[in-house]
Design an enzyme around this catalytic site. Structure first.
Site, short mmCIF file in Angstrom:
data_model
loop_
_atom_site.label_atom_id
_atom_site.label_comp_id
_atom_site.label_asym_id
_atom_site.label_seq_id
_atom_site.Cartn_x
_atom_site.Cartn_y
_atom_site.Cartn_z
N ASN A 13 -3.95 -4.90 6.19
CA ASN A 13 -4.58 -4.87 4.88
C ASN A 13 -3.96 -5.97 4.00
OD1 ASN A 13 -4.97 -4.22 2.10
ND2 ASN A 13 -5.59 -2.16 2.67
N HIS A 16 -2.70 -6.83 -1.02
CA HIS A 16 -1.58 -7.14 -1.92
C HIS A 16 -1.25 -8.62 -1.97
CE1 HIS A 16 -1.32 -3.11 -3.19
NE2 HIS A 16 -1.36 -2.71 -1.93
N HIS A 49 -9.96 -4.06 0.34
CA HIS A 49 -10.60 -3.08 -0.53
C HIS A 49 -11.15 -3.79 -1.76
CE1 HIS A 49 -9.90 1.06 -2.77
NE2 HIS A 49 -11.13 0.61 -2.91
N ARG A 51 -12.19 -3.10 -5.07
CA ARG A 51 -12.17 -1.99 -6.05
C ARG A 51 -13.11 -2.31 -7.20
NH1 ARG A 51 -7.29 1.56 -5.44
NH2 ARG A 51 -8.06 2.51 -7.35
N ARG A 55 -9.06 -5.39 -8.72
CA ARG A 55 -7.63 -5.71 -8.80
C ARG A 55 -7.10 -6.27 -7.48
NH1 ARG A 55 -4.84 0.23 -8.55
NH2 ARG A 55 -6.53 0.82 -9.95
N HIS A 56 -7.82 -6.02 -6.39
CA HIS A 56 -7.40 -6.57 -5.09
C HIS A 56 -8.31 -7.77 -4.78
CE1 HIS A 56 -4.67 -3.32 -4.78
NE2 HIS A 56 -5.48 -2.42 -4.30
N GLU A 76 -13.12 -1.78 2.76
CA GLU A 76 -12.88 -0.50 2.08
C GLU A 76 -13.61 -0.49 0.76
OE1 GLU A 76 -8.90 0.67 1.28
OE2 GLU A 76 -8.30 0.40 3.34
N THR A 107 -4.74 4.30 -3.37
CA THR A 107 -5.66 5.37 -2.98
C THR A 107 -4.83 6.63 -2.73
OG1 THR A 107 -6.91 3.64 -1.89
CG2 THR A 107 -7.60 5.89 -1.46
N GLU A 157 -10.55 8.06 9.14
CA GLU A 157 -9.18 7.54 9.02
C GLU A 157 -8.36 8.62 8.34
OE1 GLU A 157 -8.64 3.47 7.88
OE2 GLU A 157 -6.69 3.90 6.98
N HIS A 200 -1.91 4.42 5.59
CA HIS A 200 -1.43 4.54 4.21
C HIS A 200 0.07 4.81 4.18
CE1 HIS A 200 -1.28 5.05 -0.11
NE2 HIS A 200 -2.49 4.54 -0.13
N GLY A 201 0.78 3.83 3.64
CA GLY A 201 2.22 3.99 3.43
C GLY A 201 3.07 3.80 4.67
N1 PXP Z 1 -6.10 2.78 4.88
C1 PXP Z 1 -6.78 3.01 3.73
C2 PXP Z 1 -8.09 3.73 3.82
C3 PXP Z 1 -6.27 2.57 2.49
O1 PXP Z 1 -6.96 2.83 1.36
C4 PXP Z 1 -5.06 1.85 2.48
C5 PXP Z 1 -4.53 1.35 1.18
O2 PXP Z 1 -5.41 0.50 0.57
C6 PXP Z 1 -4.41 1.62 3.69
C7 PXP Z 1 -4.94 2.11 4.88
C8 PXP Z 1 -3.15 0.84 3.76
O3 PXP Z 1 -2.14 1.47 3.05
P1 PXP Z 1 -0.80 0.70 2.77
O4 PXP Z 1 -1.14 -0.48 1.94
O5 PXP Z 1 0.02 1.73 2.02
O6 PXP Z 1 -0.20 0.34 4.09
#
Ligand code: PXP
Length: 250
Positions: A13, A16, A49, A51, A55-56, A76, A107, A157, A200-201
């Site tokens: 992703n 950032h 993503h 948004r 912002r992204h 996304e 998210t 997911e 995520h995370g």
């Molecule tokens: N999967 C989804 C659906 C997300 O919304 C995000 C964050 O945008 C991620 C994966 C990736 O998460 P992270 O940036 O925390 O690794």
């Protein structure tokens, strides 16, 4: 781990990189360049993503990404008419429907598919007809999986944020409970015929147990990798994640 586990795809992703660019306006750092480096480092897909508040990534990044990379784009988006129109115009390989609140930093939870079942079924139908693989971002919850299955999603997911937060905060019992739910729900969703992704995370410390679930076909990882790239460079940061995933899957 089951000896039947196949290869695990890594989606990187690049949101950032765009966040950093947007902090100053202008064009640097370029998320497309990050996506191309991610591809070189072993990513199997790029996630981004769009948004509501932009912002992204920005609208003009979508075509640049689709045209500039040789791996699929996982787009996304929130379940809004505006995003549906944009997705139908660009027809990315995959669309991941996520919940979106203006005030959130990221998210924060999964989509409540069970609550919005009819609306989401109507929402994803044209996306599927346009040839996009539709994924729904949900918590590891049997009700949500059943609803995602009923509305015709091909992919879910699973949100790994609660597991990763518990790990980061040293709440080990919570972490193990969350991991157990992810394990059970991956198997359950797979048995229903859904393709299972997770993300995520995730970090170097948390990725291996999730990568070991044989039903999980793809991990989407962003924030940690972009942060880590400040210290070791983007390609080495991604290559190390790739190595850990492959080791866990071997
Ligand atoms: N999967 C989804 C659906 C997300 O919304 C995000 C964050 O945008 C991620 C994966 C990736 O998460 P992270 O940036 O925390 O690794």
């Amino acid at each position: 781990m089951s000896k039947f586990a196949g290869p695990l795809r890594l989606g990187v992703n690049i949101d950032h990189v765009a966040t950093l660019r947007n902090a100053r306006g202008g064009d640097i750092p370029d998320p497309l360049r990050a996506a191309q480096l991610a591809e070189r480092a072993g990513a199997d897909g790029i996630t981004a993503h769009l948004r509501e508040d932009r912002r992204h990534i920005r609208d003009d990044d979508i075509d640049r990404l689709i045209d500039g990379i040789g791996i699929p784009l996982n787009f996304e988006m929130a379940a809004t008419r505006e995003m549906q129109t944009i997705a139908l115009r660009h027809k990315p390989h995959a669309v991941c429907i996520v919940p979106e609140k203006r005030e959130e930093r990221t998210t924060e939870g999964g989509l409540d598919v069970a609550r919005d079942e009819n609306k989401l079924a109507d929402f994803i139908a044209p996306l599927r007809e346009a040839g996009c693989r539709v994924s729904i971002f949900i918590a590891a919850d049997e009700r949500q999986i059943a609803a995602a299955h009923r509305i015709g999603a091909e992919v879910i997911e699973l949100h790994t944020g609660a597991y990763c937060d518990a790990h980061a905060e040293g709440r080990l019992e919570d972490r193990d409970r969350e991991l157990d739910a992810l394990r059970k729900m991956s198997a359950h969703a797979h048995a229903l015929g859904l393709e299972v992704h997770a993300g995520h995370g995730l970090t170097y410390e948390t990725v291996k147990p999730v990568a070991a679930f044989p039903e999980v076909m793809e991990l989407n990882i962003g924030h940690f990798l972009i942060g880590e790239s400040v210290f070791r460079g983007l390609e080495p940061a991604i290559a190390e994640m790739r190595r850990l995933i492959d080791e866990s899957r071997a």
